[in-house]
Design an enzyme around this catalytic site. Structure first.
Site, PDB file in Angstrom:
ATOM      1  N   HIS A 154     -53.481  11.052  23.783  1.00 49.11           N
ATOM      2  CA  HIS A 154     -52.358  10.796  24.680  1.00 49.11           C
ATOM      3  C   HIS A 154     -51.033  11.086  23.977  1.00 49.11           C
ATOM      4  CE1 HIS A 154     -55.063   9.330  27.573  1.00 49.11           C
ATOM      5  NE2 HIS A 154     -54.246   8.516  28.209  1.00 49.11           N
ATOM      6  N   HIS A 210     -53.974   2.105  20.866  1.00 41.57           N
ATOM      7  CA  HIS A 210     -54.210   2.809  19.596  1.00 41.57           C
ATOM      8  C   HIS A 210     -53.560   2.114  18.394  1.00 41.57           C
ATOM      9  CE1 HIS A 210     -56.275   6.428  21.019  1.00 41.57           C
ATOM     10  NE2 HIS A 210     -55.445   6.435  22.049  1.00 41.57           N
TER      11      HIS A 210
END
Length: 253
Positions: A154, A210
């Protein structure tokens, strides 16, 4: 229609400055550091964007490269044909396959790294390992959790897409307002909206998802993909070359 033209003029004036585009790359790094700090300290409460099933993530980010190509292809065709031969347009269109190759190579590399560094665990507590399951696909099929070094796709794709878009949008700067049609103006505004969405979702990723190093590396590779092409290589070669710019750029104050 005149209002749309004025909006395009203002946006084009903002993006035409080379330092604005360079600052955008720095902004992605800044958001990565700040968002990761907020995540570690849990300073931002759960929100709509902390759910990966939010509308923008499902219908935009998951197919972000499709949105990027789908808008850039007609935009390059229309904006690069103004007072330019078709040979120039065809050369410029090769920037999209180049960008797609970079996107494909990086995302595949990220998946491979996660695969070779990962292990299969029974739950997110990471206490019971299933050493007999050696692939991510088999692990997930069995209902377990695969944990490896997961470079943020992403962070990569949102940063890279936004930087590619703002470079290609420079082509509008060489077309006078009176010669731009409504469709081109709407495409230009749509590209700006997409860049805003990518920035919003990049921020969301930095705050909620993340680990720091996963996001930093994803962002770094996104910026490097832009830098190698639009900053280093494209200015030196006519194929694909850079987007056309106004012949006499306004001097920055």
């Amino acid at each position: 229609m005149a209002a749309i033209g004025r909006i395009v003029d203002n946006l084009a004036d903002f993006w035409r400055r080379s330092y604005t585009r360079a600052y955008l790359a720095c902004l992605f790094l800044f958001i990565t550091f700040l968002g990761s700090f907020f995540k570690k300290k849990e300073l931002v409460p759960e929100s709509y964007f902390s759910n990966s099933r939010n509308v923008l993530n499902v219908y935009f980010v998951k197919i972000s490269w499709g949105w990027t190509l789908g808008l850039l292809l007609p935009f390059i065709l229309l904006s690069n044909t103004y007072k330019k031969p078709w040979t120039f347009v065809l050369k410029r269109l090769t920037s999209l396959p180049v960008a797609t190759l970079i996107w494909y190579f990086c995302t595949e590399a990220f998946c491979l790294i996660e695969e070779i560094t990962g292990s299969c665990y029974e739950s997110d507590t990471m206490q019971v390992i299933h050493g007999n399951i050696t692939t991510k696909a088999a692990c997930r099929k069995a209902g377990f959790i695969w944990d490896g070094f997961d470079i943020s796709g992403h962070s990569f794709i949102l940063a890279y897409s936004a930087l590619v878009i703002v470079e290609e949008m420079m082509a509008v700067s060489h077309i006078p307002s009176s010669d731009r049609n409504v469709f081109l103006n709407c495409l230009y505004i749509a590209l700006n909206v997409i860049v805003a969405i990518w920035l919003l979702m990049f921020t969301s990723t930095s705050i909620y998802f993340h680990d720091f190093w996963h996001k930093l590396l994803g962002t770094f590779f996104g910026i490097m993909g832009w830098c190698v092409t639009y900053v280093v290589c494209f200015p030196k070669f006519s194929l694909p070359g850079l987007p056309p710019k106004e012949s006499e750029e306004k001097k920055d104050p």
